[in-house]
Design a protein around this motif. Structure first.
Motif, PDB file in Angstrom:
ATOM      1  N   ALA A  21      15.668   0.757  35.509  1.00  0.00           N
ATOM      2  CA  ALA A  21      15.670   1.823  36.519  1.00  0.00           C
ATOM      3  C   ALA A  21      15.977   1.244  37.891  1.00  0.00           C
ATOM      4  O   ALA A  21      15.604   0.118  38.207  1.00  0.00           O
ATOM      5  CB  ALA A  21      14.321   2.534  36.525  1.00  0.00           C
ATOM      6  N   PHE A  22      16.664   2.030  38.704  1.00  0.00           N
ATOM      7  CA  PHE A  22      16.996   1.584  40.058  1.00  0.00           C
ATOM      8  C   PHE A  22      15.812   1.812  40.995  1.00  0.00           C
ATOM      9  O   PHE A  22      15.105   2.815  40.910  1.00  0.00           O
ATOM     10  CB  PHE A  22      18.208   2.359  40.592  1.00  0.00           C
ATOM     11  N   GLY A  23      15.660   0.895  41.913  1.00  0.00           N
ATOM     12  CA  GLY A  23      14.662   1.046  42.963  1.00  0.00           C
ATOM     13  C   GLY A  23      15.308   0.815  44.306  1.00  0.00           C
ATOM     14  O   GLY A  23      16.528   0.646  44.411  1.00  0.00           O
ATOM     15  N   TYR A  24      14.486   0.805  45.332  1.00  0.00           N
ATOM     16  CA  TYR A  24      15.000   0.483  46.654  1.00  0.00           C
ATOM     17  C   TYR A  24      15.542  -0.945  46.658  1.00  0.00           C
ATOM     18  O   TYR A  24      15.044  -1.823  45.951  1.00  0.00           O
ATOM     19  CB  TYR A  24      13.903   0.581  47.709  1.00  0.00           C
ATOM     20  N   THR A  25      16.573  -1.153  47.475  1.00  0.00           N
ATOM     21  CA  THR A  25      17.072  -2.510  47.689  1.00  0.00           C
ATOM     22  C   THR A  25      16.701  -2.921  49.108  1.00  0.00           C
ATOM     23  O   THR A  25      16.074  -2.168  49.854  1.00  0.00           O
ATOM     24  CB  THR A  25      18.599  -2.582  47.499  1.00  0.00           C
ATOM     25  N   GLU A  26      17.074  -4.128  49.485  1.00  0.00           N
ATOM     26  CA  GLU A  26      16.827  -4.566  50.857  1.00  0.00           C
ATOM     27  C   GLU A  26      17.522  -3.622  51.827  1.00  0.00           C
ATOM     28  O   GLU A  26      18.621  -3.127  51.552  1.00  0.00           O
ATOM     29  CB  GLU A  26      17.325  -5.990  51.063  1.00  0.00           C
ATOM     30  N   GLY A  27      16.923  -3.396  52.969  1.00  0.00           N
ATOM     31  CA  GLY A  27      17.498  -2.480  53.943  1.00  0.00           C
ATOM     32  C   GLY A  27      18.877  -2.897  54.403  1.00  0.00           C
ATOM     33  O   GLY A  27      19.727  -2.050  54.698  1.00  0.00           O
ATOM     34  N   ALA A  28      19.134  -4.197  54.458  1.00  0.00           N
ATOM     35  CA  ALA A  28      20.450  -4.695  54.882  1.00  0.00           C
ATOM     36  C   ALA A  28      21.459  -4.691  53.752  1.00  0.00           C
ATOM     37  O   ALA A  28      22.649  -4.889  53.986  1.00  0.00           O
ATOM     38  CB  ALA A  28      20.315  -6.105  55.453  1.00  0.00           C
ATOM     39  N   GLY A  29      20.990  -4.439  52.524  1.00  0.00           N
ATOM     40  CA  GLY A  29      21.880  -4.466  51.378  1.00  0.00           C
ATOM     41  C   GLY A  29      21.586  -5.648  50.473  1.00  0.00           C
ATOM     42  O   GLY A  29      20.958  -6.641  50.877  1.00  0.00           O
ATOM     43  N   GLN A  30      22.029  -5.562  49.237  1.00  0.00           N
ATOM     44  CA  GLN A  30      21.774  -6.620  48.272  1.00  0.00           C
ATOM     45  C   GLN A  30      22.455  -7.921  48.697  1.00  0.00           C
ATOM     46  O   GLN A  30      23.634  -7.922  49.060  1.00  0.00           O
ATOM     47  CB  GLN A  30      22.263  -6.187  46.894  1.00  0.00           C
ATOM     48  N   PRO A  31      21.738  -9.052  48.643  1.00  0.00           N
ATOM     49  CA  PRO A  31      22.352 -10.320  49.045  1.00  0.00           C
ATOM     50  C   PRO A  31      23.622 -10.658  48.272  1.00  0.00           C
ATOM     51  O   PRO A  31      24.561 -11.229  48.837  1.00  0.00           O
ATOM     52  CB  PRO A  31      21.234 -11.337  48.771  1.00  0.00           C
ATOM     53  N   VAL A  32      23.686 -10.303  46.980  1.00  0.00           N
ATOM     54  CA  VAL A  32      24.875 -10.639  46.203  1.00  0.00           C
ATOM     55  C   VAL A  32      26.104  -9.933  46.758  1.00  0.00           C
ATOM     56  O   VAL A  32      27.202 -10.514  46.808  1.00  0.00           O
ATOM     57  CB  VAL A  32      24.664 -10.294  44.705  1.00  0.00           C
ATOM     58  N   LEU A  33      25.947  -8.701  47.215  1.00  0.00           N
ATOM     59  CA  LEU A  33      27.070  -7.983  47.814  1.00  0.00           C
ATOM     60  C   LEU A  33      27.426  -8.581  49.165  1.00  0.00           C
ATOM     61  O   LEU A  33      28.620  -8.764  49.481  1.00  0.00           O
ATOM     62  CB  LEU A  33      26.723  -6.497  47.969  1.00  0.00           C
ATOM     63  N   ARG A  34      26.444  -8.913  49.952  1.00  0.00           N
ATOM     64  CA  ARG A  34      26.740  -9.509  51.262  1.00  0.00           C
ATOM     65  C   ARG A  34      27.420 -10.868  51.102  1.00  0.00           C
ATOM     66  O   ARG A  34      28.285 -11.235  51.906  1.00  0.00           O
ATOM     67  CB  ARG A  34      25.458  -9.605  52.091  1.00  0.00           C
ATOM     68  N   ARG A  35      27.073 -11.604  50.049  1.00  0.00           N
ATOM     69  CA  ARG A  35      27.766 -12.878  49.807  1.00  0.00           C
ATOM     70  C   ARG A  35      29.224 -12.651  49.420  1.00  0.00           C
ATOM     71  O   ARG A  35      30.116 -13.412  49.820  1.00  0.00           O
ATOM     72  CB  ARG A  35      27.035 -13.677  48.726  1.00  0.00           C
ATOM     73  N   ARG A  36      29.495 -11.593  48.649  1.00  0.00           N
ATOM     74  CA  ARG A  36      30.888 -11.294  48.291  1.00  0.00           C
ATOM     75  C   ARG A  36      31.689 -10.890  49.534  1.00  0.00           C
ATOM     76  O   ARG A  36      32.872 -11.224  49.663  1.00  0.00           O
ATOM     77  CB  ARG A  36      30.958 -10.175  47.237  1.00  0.00           C
ATOM     78  N   ILE A  37      31.060 -10.155  50.430  1.00  0.00           N
ATOM     79  CA  ILE A  37      31.736  -9.780  51.680  1.00  0.00           C
ATOM     80  C   ILE A  37      32.022 -11.029  52.519  1.00  0.00           C
ATOM     81  O   ILE A  37      33.111 -11.182  53.094  1.00  0.00           O
ATOM     82  CB  ILE A  37      30.892  -8.756  52.459  1.00  0.00           C
ATOM     83  N   ALA A  38      31.053 -11.931  52.586  1.00  0.00           N
ATOM     84  CA  ALA A  38      31.266 -13.180  53.325  1.00  0.00           C
ATOM     85  C   ALA A  38      32.427 -13.973  52.722  1.00  0.00           C
ATOM     86  O   ALA A  38      33.259 -14.538  53.455  1.00  0.00           O
ATOM     87  CB  ALA A  38      29.984 -14.014  53.328  1.00  0.00           C
ATOM     88  N   ALA A  39      32.516 -13.991  51.395  1.00  0.00           N
ATOM     89  CA  ALA A  39      33.629 -14.686  50.738  1.00  0.00           C
ATOM     90  C   ALA A  39      34.960 -14.016  51.068  1.00  0.00           C
ATOM     91  O   ALA A  39      35.992 -14.688  51.225  1.00  0.00           O
ATOM     92  CB  ALA A  39      33.404 -14.717  49.225  1.00  0.00           C
TER      93      ALA A  39
END
Length: 389
Positions: free
Chosen positions: A59-77
């Motif tokens: 089941a899905f729950g809340y994520t970090e307010g800034a967004g999931q770290p894995v997604l932010r790492r992909r954006i950084a890449a």
């Protein structure tokens, strides 16, 4: 019951036209949709697969307010690959579409009463959200002479200092871009004057033979906004991101926590996988380029030759002043009589917008060919102009 003064903002005419076009379709008409900036392809296959797999998981729950770290790492890449930049993920904030980014950016950077400049024509929601936040909009009237982009000369001609500047390259609605040296000059000027620059880069990746640089290539002071909606064709997933200056990142995160709690968990999973879909995105860009060619060749032949340079994005910004000074009426007639839905220019320019319309060419190439044919007949019947036999 009384309503707040802040709630008194104009409608987004593009969505009003969409509703009217949908009603005509429901009644049996065939409408070619050019009123909203929505790619017709949908999310890349890796994003769809990732979302489907996630739906069968826990089941899905809340994520970090800034967004999931894995997604932010992909954006950084992505920034390392496209721009040669190393962006700490702590400066990356995920929101509900780029629209959420702008709200957070305006709240983080400006107090009520601040003065923020933007080019006219410009994206409707900049103006309306700023006004709703009691921030003064300083309009920069632009035209063909500056390719509808703001310049340092425009800024120096303002009667009072400004606190912020919004730039968009490629621009909605004009599709024009700032050359790298022009963007750099604006970034340097704003940094020297203490002006917060917000760079709308949601159409990056959608350019036609021109170099694209981020404002962050020239300074780490600007706020940069981007989205999965355009290049990755994920409009309905409502996924956007922003890169904030280091001293503003925590403020942006706290605002996002309070306004939105967290972004959609499943949409973040899909967005992370979208970075495995560059090949699909590039196929769409080639189609937009072909659509652009069809319209650049065809529109002048049917009487719509005064258009802004289409450097990027997927819009035609056309001057209709030879035929009408009421773009709302012109677009309504074109919708009902020619079956083509377009957006009146008043959405994007309160000064000269009655003389312009915007057409989005993110659909099929077959539709663009048909648009030219339909316009040829309609312009002949309505205004006595059309293709030369």
């Amino acid at each position: 019951m009384p309503v707040s003064r802040r709630s008194q903002i104009p409608p987004f005419h593009a969505l009003e036209v969409l509703a009217e076009a949908n009603a005509l379709e429901a009644a049996g008409r065939h409408i070619i949709h050019m009123e909203v900036g929505q790619p017709s392809t949908g999310a890349p296959a890796p994003a769809i697969r990732a979302a489907r797999a996630a739906l069968d998981g826990p089941a899905f729950g809340y994520t970090e307010g800034a967004g999931q770290p894995v997604l932010r790492r992909r954006i950084a890449a992505h920034y390392r690959s496209w721009y040669g930049l190393d962006i700490p993920i702590e400066r990356i904030l995920i929101t509900h579409g780029a629209s959420g980014c702008f709200t957070i950016a305006f709240l983080a950077a400006f107090d009520a009463g601040a003065r923020v400049a933007m080019a006219e024509p410009g994206y409707t929601s900049y103006r309306n959200v700023l006004k709703a936040l009691d921030i003064e909009v300083v309009s920069i009237e632009t035209g063909p002479e500056s390719r509808f982009q703001p310049t340092i000369a425009h800024l120096e001609a303002l009667d009072k200092p400004i606190d912020g500047l919004i730039v968009a390259s490629p621009s909605n609605p004009t599709s024009t871009t700032l050359k790298p040296e022009e963007l750099e000059a604006l970034v340097r000027y704003c940094e020297a004057k203490g002006i917060t620059l917000i760079s709308d880069e949601i159409y990056h990746g959608l350019t036609y033979g021109l170099p694209t640089r981020s404002a962050l290539n020239f300074s780490q002071a600007p706020i940069v906004v981007n989205s999965f909606s355009k290049y990755f064709a994920m409009t309905g997933w409502r996924m956007g991101w922003m890169i904030l200056p280091e001293d503003m990142a925590r403020t942006g995160e706290k605002l996002a926590q309070n306004f939105f709690l967290s972004p959609s968990a499943v949409a973040q999973i899909a967005a992370t996988a979208a970075f495995d879909g560059y090949d699909e995105a590039e196929i769409a860009v080639k189609r937009y380029a072909e659509n652009r060619r069809v319209l650049l060749e065809g529109l002048p032949k049917v009487g719509l030759g005064r258009i802004a340079p289409i450097d990027g994005a997927f819009y035609v910004w056309a001057d209709i002043s030879d035929y009408s000074t009421d773009s709302i009426d012109f677009c309504r007639r074109m919708l009902h009589e020619a079956g083509i839905a377009a957006t009146p220019g008043v959405d994007f320019d309160p000064f000269k917008g009655h003389h312009y319309l915007r057409m989005a060419f993110a659909g099929s190439t077959e539709d663009m060919v048909q648009v030219v044919d339909r316009l040829d007949g309609w312009m002949r019947r309505s205004f006595g102009v059309g293709k030369v036999a």
